[in-house]
Design an enzyme around this catalytic site. Structure first.
Site, PDB file in Angstrom:
ATOM      1  N   LYS A 112       0.848  -1.189   0.000  1.00  0.00           N
ATOM      2  CA  LYS A 112       0.000   0.000   0.000  1.00  0.00           C
ATOM      3  C   LYS A 112       0.881   1.236   0.000  1.00  0.00           C
ATOM      4  CE  LYS A 112      -3.772   2.072   2.762  1.00  0.00           C
ATOM      5  NZ  LYS A 112      -4.603   1.900   3.983  1.00  0.00           N
ATOM      6  N   SER A 193      -9.408   1.354   2.331  1.00  0.00           N
ATOM      7  CA  SER A 193      -8.533   2.274   1.631  1.00  0.00           C
ATOM      8  C   SER A 193      -7.383   1.598   0.897  1.00  0.00           C
ATOM      9  CB  SER A 193      -7.964   3.294   2.631  1.00  0.00           C
ATOM     10  OG  SER A 193      -7.188   2.654   3.630  1.00  0.00           O
ATOM     11  N   SER A 237      -9.880  -1.469   6.211  1.00  0.00           N
ATOM     12  CA  SER A 237      -9.254  -1.113   4.932  1.00  0.00           C
ATOM     13  C   SER A 237      -8.437  -2.206   4.267  1.00  0.00           C
ATOM     14  CB  SER A 237      -8.379   0.132   5.110  1.00  0.00           C
ATOM     15  OG  SER A 237      -9.188   1.272   5.302  1.00  0.00           O
TER      16      SER A 237
END
Length: 579
Positions: A112, A193, A237
């Site tokens: 990420k 996310s 997320s």
């Protein structure tokens, strides 16, 4: 207590500054005392200057292995030709010529884009001026612990995956580089996310699935994929994008995987973990990433040392083999001895669609079919979980996350992340791209201005323990808890020009079954459970279920998930139609 200052230099703090400082507390200092306090402030200022003059120190344990240097990268964010899902942020290829083990040989991993890769820009899903106050993204000098562990295990770091603006959206349309698309259906959310992580792993999943069913490959719509990603999870997320993307996403026990070198939102709820195309790869990557690093204050005395981390995949394979040897690894007996609790309140959260509820009921029925003991249990506090998570996080998430202020615990403090003061310009950018971040600033100010702000926070923190105890009470009698992940089938991306309510509405309710376990610290896996009809369209999209276990008992989750899939994997519950 004595205070020693290192100053003998000329004064730098005047009386006006002292008065300004006192006024911030509503205090007026007596005139005859002003010189005394001014002198003390001046000493502090000079002492601070001593530290300011020192060069920055980087823990050598985080410096990149010289054998992996130099590093090059290509920015792919927003490149529709090379990056059709907008899943990639920066692409690179980093390997360690002399890895310590071969566990991840041949495996490609992305992280990420809030995870530090030395020599590769870090975006946090936002614009550089909001992350550093400058026009360029920071380039970390360190490898996050999770990056180092991948390289030490023989894996290849392929780059960073786009994420949502400041990691604050359960959907995938807020990244500064534009929407991240679902690999199964363009124009639809892949969840957030850790949106890019979900999409880039799903690209691999889609290819394998289409090949399995003899469908035409659609490589030009997917871009390059990988088998593994490392996501972040503060309220869902990892699990939410895993559910929408039809992959496996583990939010491990809080403190099992060190968070060192990753942009934080709030230490209490920060988690990082594996997102993979298969369950087996999830177990494999978890064993590589887990274990105390000596730097992360999120780790506790319960966090295992590296040498004591379970080999989850090997243990899973051994457990399967034992059942196969007794003819129990079959669609009607693989789950014998497993105890599964379906959380009643999880099937009644706001916004849960009937379609998703039926898929969860079918998942529970499949556990029964494989011989597991399945019971519906009431955990009334589950409904209160999101409120507890909200009140605990709101007062501090701006200072510790959006402003990157260092917590008073020894840690690596991400010195390159220096967000500027939230002002009108920042508001206008954020209001356009992700109003949830604006809302967080407003929430923080609102909560902290309350006269009883600390009392409310203390009460909420107490209820975190009560919530943990409520789950632990049920987990004394059950191996895993079962809930939905995504309350609805994935939605279409909203129009960029929509007003605030149009951008916020699709996300309402998305974390009602996930955020509880961020404050309690329990491990939770999202895995494919079936398919649902895409709203406002004719396509089909994956739906995920969540399995939760005792803290530091990820093994029970892997066992339950593997047994369930003996009777049919979630993505195989396909009705023969994609459109």
């Amino acid at each position: 207590m004595s205070v020693v200052f290192l100053s003998t230099g000329p004064p730098t703090v005047n009386v006006e500054k002292l008065r300004s400082v006192a006024k911030s507390y509503g205090v007026v200092v007596d005139a005859h005392e002003e010189e005394h306090y001014r002198h003390l402030l001046n000493g502090l200022d000079a002492t601070s200057a001593v530290i300011d003059a020192l060069p920055a120190y980087t823990d050598p344990r985080l410096l990149p292995d010289p054998s992996t240097l130099p590093r090059t990268y290509e920015r792919l964010a927003g490149d529709a030709d090379k990056n059709p899902l907008n899943s990639w942020s920066h692409q690179t290829t980093i390997t360690a010529p002399k890895a310590l083990s071969s566990k991840l040989d041949g495996k490609k991993v992305v992280v990420k884009d809030n995870v530090s890769i030395a020599g590769v820009p870090l975006t946090g899903g936002t614009f550089p001026e909001l992350l550093t106050g400058k026009n360029e993204y920071p380039i970390p000098q360190i490898d996050a612990v999770v990056v180092k562990r991948v390289l030490e295990s023989g894996g290849t770091i392929k780059g960073s995956a786009n994420c949502e603006h400041f990691s604050m959206s359960p959907l995938s349309f807020t990244s500064a580089s534009g929407p991240v698309h679902n690999a199964w259906l363009q124009g639809y959310t892949t969840g957030g996310s850790s949106s890019g992580c979900g999409a880039v792993v799903a690209a691999t999943q889609v290819r394998a699935w289409r090949k399995k069913y003899g469908l035409p490959l659609n490589d030009s719509e997917l871009g390059e994929g990988v088998e593994m990603a490392i996501g972040g999870d503060q309220g869902g997320s990892i699990r939410i994008p895993a559910a929408y993307a039809g992959i496996y996403g583990m939010k491990p026990t809080h403190g099992l995987i060190p968070y060192t070198g990753i942009i934080s939102l709030l230490p209490l709820i920060d988690h990082t973990g594996p997102m993979t195309a298969t369950l087996e790869d999830n177990a494999l990557l978890l064993s590589v990433l887990a274990g105390y690093d000596g730097m992360d204050p999120r780790c506790t005395p319960e966090t295992p040392l590296r040498q004591n981390v379970p080999d989850y995949l090997s243990l899973l394979d051994t457990w399967k083999a034992e059942r196969e040897a007794t003819s129990q690894w079959t669609p009607d007996s693989a789950g014998k001895g497993l105890r599964v609790a379906v959380i009643k309140e999880g099937l009644g959260v706001l916004g849960l669609s009937e379609e998703v509820k039926k898929i969860m009921e079918s998942a529970a029925a499949q556990f029964k079919a494989i011989g597991a003991d399945v019971q519906e249990v009431a955990i009334p506090m589950h409904v209160l979980g999101p409120a507890i998570w909200t009140v605990v996080s709101r007062p501090c998430i701006v200072s510790h996350g959006l402003e990157n202020r260092v917590t008073p615990m020894l840690q690596y403090a991400m010195p390159d992340v220096t967000p500027p003061v939230f002002d009108q310009k920042a508001y206008e950018i954020l209001n356009k791209h992700n109003p949830a971040v604006v809302n967080m600033f407003f929430n923080g100010a609102f909560m902290n201005e309350k006269p009883d702000a600390n009392v409310a926070l203390a009460k909420a923190m107490g209820h975190v323990q009560q919530l943990r105890d409520a789950y632990d009470g049920v987990l004394k009698d059950f191996d895993v808890l079962l809930t939905p992940v995504n309350p609805r089938v994935g939605s279409k991306h909203p129009e960029h020009t929509m007003e605030v309510d149009g951008k916020m509405e699709p996300a309402i309710g998305a974390t009602l079954n996930t955020c509880q376990f961020n404050v309690t610290g329990h491990p939770a896996l999202s895995m494919p459970a079936g398919w649902g009809k895409a709203p406002d369209g004719t396509g089909m999209l994956p739906v995920g279920m969540q399995l939760v276990a005792k803290r530091f008992d990820e093994m029970s989750i892997f066992k339950a998930a593997a047994a369930w899939e003996v009777a049919g994997k979630g993505l195989d519950k396909w009705n023969g139609q994609l459109n």
